[in-house]
Design an enzyme around this catalytic site. Structure first.
Site, PDB file in Angstrom:
ATOM      1  N   GLU A  14       8.377  13.657  -0.640  1.00  7.51           N
ATOM      2  CA  GLU A  14       7.905  14.132   0.648  1.00  7.51           C
ATOM      3  C   GLU A  14       9.019  14.976   1.235  1.00  7.51           C
ATOM      4  O   GLU A  14      10.164  14.538   1.304  1.00  7.51           O
ATOM      5  CB  GLU A  14       7.585  12.959   1.581  1.00  7.51           C
ATOM      6  CG  GLU A  14       6.740  13.334   2.801  1.00  7.51           C
ATOM      7  CD  GLU A  14       7.341  14.419   3.670  1.00  7.51           C
ATOM      8  OE1 GLU A  14       6.617  15.333   4.055  1.00  7.51           O
ATOM      9  OE2 GLU A  14       8.543  14.362   3.958  1.00  7.51           O
ATOM     10  N   CYS A  61       5.910  10.810   8.824  1.00  4.31           N
ATOM     11  CA  CYS A  61       5.601  10.916   7.405  1.00  4.31           C
ATOM     12  C   CYS A  61       4.202  10.444   7.072  1.00  4.31           C
ATOM     13  O   CYS A  61       3.772   9.384   7.507  1.00  4.31           O
ATOM     14  CB  CYS A  61       6.589  10.112   6.586  1.00  4.31           C
ATOM     15  SG  CYS A  61       6.265  10.327   4.835  1.00  4.31           S
ATOM     16  N   CYS A  64       4.786   7.826   3.656  1.00  7.19           N
ATOM     17  CA  CYS A  64       5.067   6.483   4.174  1.00  7.19           C
ATOM     18  C   CYS A  64       4.324   6.340   5.500  1.00  7.19           C
ATOM     19  O   CYS A  64       4.924   6.040   6.523  1.00  7.19           O
ATOM     20  CB  CYS A  64       6.546   6.211   4.349  1.00  7.19           C
ATOM     21  SG  CYS A  64       7.648   7.621   4.300  1.00  7.19           S
ATOM     22  N   HIS A  68       6.241   3.879  10.303  1.00  6.21           N
ATOM     23  CA  HIS A  68       6.856   4.224  11.592  1.00  6.21           C
ATOM     24  C   HIS A  68       5.969   3.751  12.749  1.00  6.21           C
ATOM     25  O   HIS A  68       6.463   3.432  13.827  1.00  6.21           O
ATOM     26  CB  HIS A  68       7.110   5.728  11.693  1.00  6.21           C
ATOM     27  CG  HIS A  68       8.212   6.193  10.790  1.00  6.21           C
ATOM     28  ND1 HIS A  68       9.533   5.917  11.037  1.00  6.21           N
ATOM     29  CD2 HIS A  68       8.189   6.885   9.626  1.00  6.21           C
ATOM     30  CE1 HIS A  68      10.277   6.428  10.063  1.00  6.21           C
ATOM     31  NE2 HIS A  68       9.483   7.022   9.197  1.00  6.21           N
ATOM     32  N   ARG A 459      10.436   2.568   1.532  1.00  4.80           N
ATOM     33  CA  ARG A 459      11.640   3.293   1.117  1.00  4.80           C
ATOM     34  C   ARG A 459      12.939   2.647   1.564  1.00  4.80           C
ATOM     35  O   ARG A 459      14.006   3.099   1.180  1.00  4.80           O
ATOM     36  CB  ARG A 459      11.554   4.745   1.604  1.00  4.80           C
ATOM     37  CG  ARG A 459      10.591   5.543   0.759  1.00  4.80           C
ATOM     38  CD  ARG A 459      10.203   6.867   1.370  1.00  4.80           C
ATOM     39  NE  ARG A 459       9.229   7.506   0.517  1.00  4.80           N
ATOM     40  CZ  ARG A 459       7.953   7.143   0.410  1.00  4.80           C
ATOM     41  NH1 ARG A 459       7.494   6.145   1.138  1.00  4.80           N
ATOM     42  NH2 ARG A 459       7.135   7.750  -0.417  1.00  4.80           N
ATOM     43  N   SER A 482      15.601   7.297   4.253  1.00  7.18           N
ATOM     44  CA  SER A 482      16.097   8.483   3.537  1.00  7.18           C
ATOM     45  C   SER A 482      17.350   9.063   4.183  1.00  7.18           C
ATOM     46  O   SER A 482      18.077   9.817   3.544  1.00  7.18           O
ATOM     47  CB  SER A 482      15.002   9.536   3.404  1.00  7.18           C
ATOM     48  OG  SER A 482      14.007   9.059   2.521  1.00  7.18           O
ATOM     49  N   CYS A 526      12.167  10.800   1.202  1.00  7.94           N
ATOM     50  CA  CYS A 526      11.183  11.216   2.190  1.00  7.94           C
ATOM     51  C   CYS A 526      11.942  11.966   3.274  1.00  7.94           C
ATOM     52  O   CYS A 526      12.568  11.364   4.133  1.00  7.94           O
ATOM     53  CB  CYS A 526      10.472  10.018   2.788  1.00  7.94           C
ATOM     54  SG  CYS A 526       9.320  10.551   4.037  1.00  7.94           S
ATOM     55  N   CYS A 529      10.872  12.135   7.207  1.00  9.83           N
ATOM     56  CA  CYS A 529      11.338  10.964   7.949  1.00  9.83           C
ATOM     57  C   CYS A 529      12.828  11.073   8.251  1.00  9.83           C
ATOM     58  O   CYS A 529      13.287  10.680   9.307  1.00  9.83           O
ATOM     59  CB  CYS A 529      11.164   9.687   7.126  1.00  9.83           C
ATOM     60  SG  CYS A 529       9.488   9.144   6.973  1.00  9.83           S
TER      61      CYS A 529
END
Lengths: 547, 314
Positions: A14, A61, A64, A68, A459, A482, A526, A529
């Protein structure tokens, strides 16, 4: 000085990521990870209604998705001081468990597999031998020579069309591909099966969360999908959970082990040093005690010396990131302003991602960190599966500190978390049976409040922090997986986990650096994010209430 | 053609989709697109046996990849059918095996080879502040890439609210100066807004193009009428509660449990044009109002500013 190789864009992730490595003597000598996009969602949140924050931050994102949303609603609830009902906790865990299942399956097959599986080689496979291999290593519901012949024919038709589309110009035929044609065909078939399975698995989110991606049923105080607490809806969830978990048990994990058995040398490549897990999946309102995924910190690979992790020890650093300079600070003390500039990996700024550190040290977060923490804490469900995987692959526990270990950990936790979900569904059934369908606790918005939520998502470790003033968002920040894994160097010059992991990686052909992709993809980057900005105006340390 | 069709149906059946089920889907899609039933077999042909798969160049700009993910949730057609048999996805960062300069080479080859003939799908908004410095791929800004690629396409389809109108990163104060593609480049685009949009609306648009050789009729905001012609409110199964003054005023209430109208907790259905109540998401599993949550108006331009705070009555 060695030869510099840049991979930009890193695909099958991503977001927009650029990786640069310096290769000398056939090995990576130095590495730089650079996030290439800035959106500024935290700046956008300022002054808005705190209730809206989860809907905004979920858009960090779409891969994912949900995570969030969950992290944000927990932070808002901490700030306003509301405890959610048990049913809301269970439903949120079920949605979270479904996200682990879905996300990890998609990562393994669609984002990572082609680093290990050569689709072109699959065209040379003998379908009958592939069927025998498949029967031997997996309990997949599809198989037989006719099935594999059909898949192979389909791929052949695609290749013969001359329109190679997404498989065009890749590293096919590279000497680092080790699978025999039959294993490549089996994995290619399962790539396609997984593509269909994930569409079905995503329905788990729609049942209690309206839709996927970007669910819409969480609100501060609980969940809104009270009308879905019916026997047919719960049965629908149970059914799709079972189909998905059967895939994990009978296809994903066996494929992972089969592929890994050809790449055991990757148990010595791509490792990092420190590991952090905030933990998640609360089994009651007690945190961190009741977290199914435990909280913990492992420094210098010392499993025996595992410690409790404390969010106050986190700082973020911007010396090498495209923000105005300032000392490394705790997220609550952030003082950051975007300042775009040239890409200067050697001595200057080179990423939109900041550099989070724990007591000044970089930490890997994600499946490997979680599995190591759970293993070090002797958590039975994890220990059994980890020991069995190590035994089947005939590798020592130290081989977990690697690209292979990271990819294996992802499969291990999918199996373990997925297995737990059935019990949670039954808990929900028991509550409904007792007549308890409460999914929401009412509350009133305070004038002022602060809170944070610590989470562990597909992640890795994820924290959201919010400050409310005059019933509006005064400050909002998040430190995401990330950023931990794929950020730049910090002021002390310490490399981020992915940068550290890449050093020492063998590179057979600098023009086709597939080995770099293997390690980078093993972190499941990602970048949307990972890039965000902290409110420039707040510069005090606050006492906050944790969820 | 006949042989290819036969093989197509065999493949479908191998996946547990009967010919009848497939035709039912084509009927649904044909109806969604507002075409007459005589088009049903032609819609089926589009999936069954295109002579040359139409080339698609898919750009990811300022976005979250949720729109790609939404399309991957399609089960009629399955994503593997779309990729292997229906379209030729020449460039798509999330799916493609190639990386780095080989990936960029694929993009350049495709736009040269299919100049004026490819469908360009854009996911994400374009950063325009500081000469586009806030978003880059392979050293080029989103703005440069879009300016290079979009004008060479036969059609530009903006998938999602970000590429259509700017989306979340364009919400106030819009730090990156993000804009939708039409706005940033001054070109006409077909917009399939939604955060993310329902994949059936994208598939319907593409089928329209493949079948009739032209894009579907659109409204003043670039949205296909077949999907965005009516408000959520006008199609909502809870509409009778609205007419009867039966409202939810607090989550967790008796009224919420009874499925009353969500207007007073902020539902934006009356001013949002989309087909969510009819198409629903993830194989018709649910949609926000069914899950007890108000519509947030996610397919309307600038909804992050105009529809917020979300939980206040309009």
């Amino acid at each position: 000085m060695g030869k510099r190789i840049t991979i930009d864009p890193i695909t099958r992730i991503e977001g927009h990521l650029r990786i640069e490595v310096e290769v000398e003597g056939g090995k990576v000598k130095n590495a730089w990870s650079s996030a290439q996009m800035f959106r500024g969602i935290e700046m956008i949140l300022k002054g808005r209604d705190p209730r809206d924050a989860p809907l905004f931050t979920q858009r960090s994102c779409g891969v994912c998705t949900y995570v969030h949303y969950l992290a944000s609603v927990r932070a808002v609830e901490a700030a306003i001081g509301v405890k959610i009902p048990d049913n809301a906790r269970i439903i949120r865990n079920l949605l979270h468990g479904a996200q682990f299942q879905h996300d990890h399956i998609v990562h393994f097959y669609h984002l990572h597999a082609l680093d290990w599986v050569d689709i072109v080689s699959a065209l040379k496979a003998d379908p009958a031998k592939t069927a025998a291999l498949s029967d031997n290593v997996s309990n997949a519901p599809w198989g037989g020579a006719a099935y594999f012949k059909q898949v192979q024919q389909r791929l052949q038709t695609f290749v013969d069309s001359g329109q190679l589309g997404p498989i065009n110009n890749a590293y096919w035929g590279h000497s680092a591909y080790k699978l025999p044609p039959e294993a490549n065909l089996m994995a290619s078939a399962h790539y396609i099966e997984a593509l269909r399975l994930q569409a079905k698995a995503a329905r788990l989110h729609a049942i209690f969360g309206a839709k996927n991606p970007h669910l819409q049923s969480l609100v501060a105080g609980g969940v809104t999908s009270v009308r879905d607490l019916t026997p047919d809806r719960i049965a629908e969830f149970l059914h799709i959970w079972k189909v998905t978990q059967d895939f994990v048990k009978n296809v994903y994990v066996p494929d992972l082990l089969a592929v890994a058995s050809f790449y055991k040398d990757w148990g010595g490549i791509g490792g990092t040093t420190n590991f952090l897990a905030w933990g998640d999946l609360p089994q009651s309102d007690k945190e961190p005690e009741s977290l199914f995924l435990p909280r913990g910190l492992i420094m210098k690979r010392d499993l025996k010396g595992i410690k409790m992790a404390d969010q106050e020890k986190v700082t973020e650093d911007v010396l090498r990131a495209w923000y105005e300079d300032g000392a490394a600070k705790h997220p609550f003390k952030g003082e950051t302003k975007p300042q775009h500039g040239d890409y200067k990996p050697d001595d200057g700024k080179y990423s939109w991602s900041k550099a989070p550190r724990y007591e000044g040290e970089p930490c890997e977060v994600g499946p490997l960190a979680r599995v190591l923490v759970a293993y070090a804490k002797g958590k039975e469900q994890f220990k059994t599966v980890v020991d069995s995987v190590l035994k089947q692959l005939d590798i020592p526990v130290t081989a977990l500190f690697s690209t292979l270990g990271r990819t294996a950990a992802r499969g291990i936790e999918t199996l373990v978390i997925g297995n737990e979900m059935e019990g949670w569904i039954m808990e929900l059934v028991e509550n409904v049976k007792k007549g308890d369908t409460k999914t929401y606790q009412s509350w009133t918005m305070p004038d002022k409040g602060m809170g944070y939520g610590l989470n562990d998502v597909a992640r890795g470790a994820l924290g959201h922090w919010i400050e409310i003033e005059n019933k509006k968002i005064k400050n909002y920040q998040y430190v995401v997986p990330s950023t931990w894994n794929l950020g730049p160097r910090c002021e002390k010059g310490k490399l981020s986990p992915v940068e550290e992991a890449l050093i020492g990686t063998p590179i057979a052909d600098p023009k086709r650096p597939i080995e770099v992709l293997r390690t980078v993809h093993s972190f499941d980057p990602c970048i949307a994010c990972g890039v965000h900005v902290i409110d420039p105006d707040s510069n005090e340390v606050y006492k906050v209430r944790a969820t | 053609m006949e042989k290819e069709q036969k093989e197509f149906y065999e493949r479908l059946e191998a996946k547990g989709v009967s010919r009848r089920g497939f035709m039912k889907y084509c009927t649904f899609l044909t109806a969604t697109m507002g075409l007459s039933s005589s088009f049903v077999p032609k819609v089926a042909d589009v999936f069954a046996a295109p002579k040359q798969r139409p080339p698609v160049v898919w750009l990811h700009l300022g976005e979250c990849t949720g729109c790609s993910e939404a399309l991957l949730r399609s089960s009629y057609p399955f994503p593997d059918d779309l990729v292997l048999e229906t379209l030729s996805i020449e460039y798509h960062e999330t799916l493609m095996a190639a990386a780095g300069h080989q990936a960029e080479e694929n993009l350049q080859t495709a736009i040269k080879k299919y100049n004026g003939k490819f469908i360009c799908v854009v996911e994400g908004a374009i950063a325009t502040a500081h000469d586009g410095a806030y978003g880059k791929i392979g050293g080029q800004t989103f703005l440069e890439i879009a300016k290079d690629v979009c004008p060479k396409a036969a059609a530009v389809i903006c998938l999602g609210t970000c590429s259509s109108y700017g989306g979340i990163q364009a919400a106030k104060p819009n730090p990156g100066g993000y804009k939708g593609v039409g706005d940033a480049l001054g070109i006409k685009t077909v917009n399939i807004p939604g955060c993310p949009p329902n994949p059936v609306n994208f598939v319907g648009t593409v089928v329209n193009y493949l079948l009739l050789g032209k894009l579907p009729a659109i409204d003043g905001k670039g949205r296909p009428n077949f999907a965005y012609g009516k408000t959520i409110h006008d199609q909502c199964p809870r509409r009778s509660h609205f007419e009867n003054d039966e409202f939810v005023t607090e989550f967790g209430s008796e009224e919420a449990a009874m499925g009353y109208c969500l207007y007073k907790v902020g539902c934006r259905g009356p001013e949002t044009f989309n087909n969510c109540p009819v198409a629903k998401f993830n194989d018709g599993t649910s949609w926000p109002v069914e899950a007890g949550h108000p519509c947030i108006g996610c397919s309307e331009p600038n909804f992050w500013d105009t529809m917020t705070p979300f939980f206040e009555e309009m």
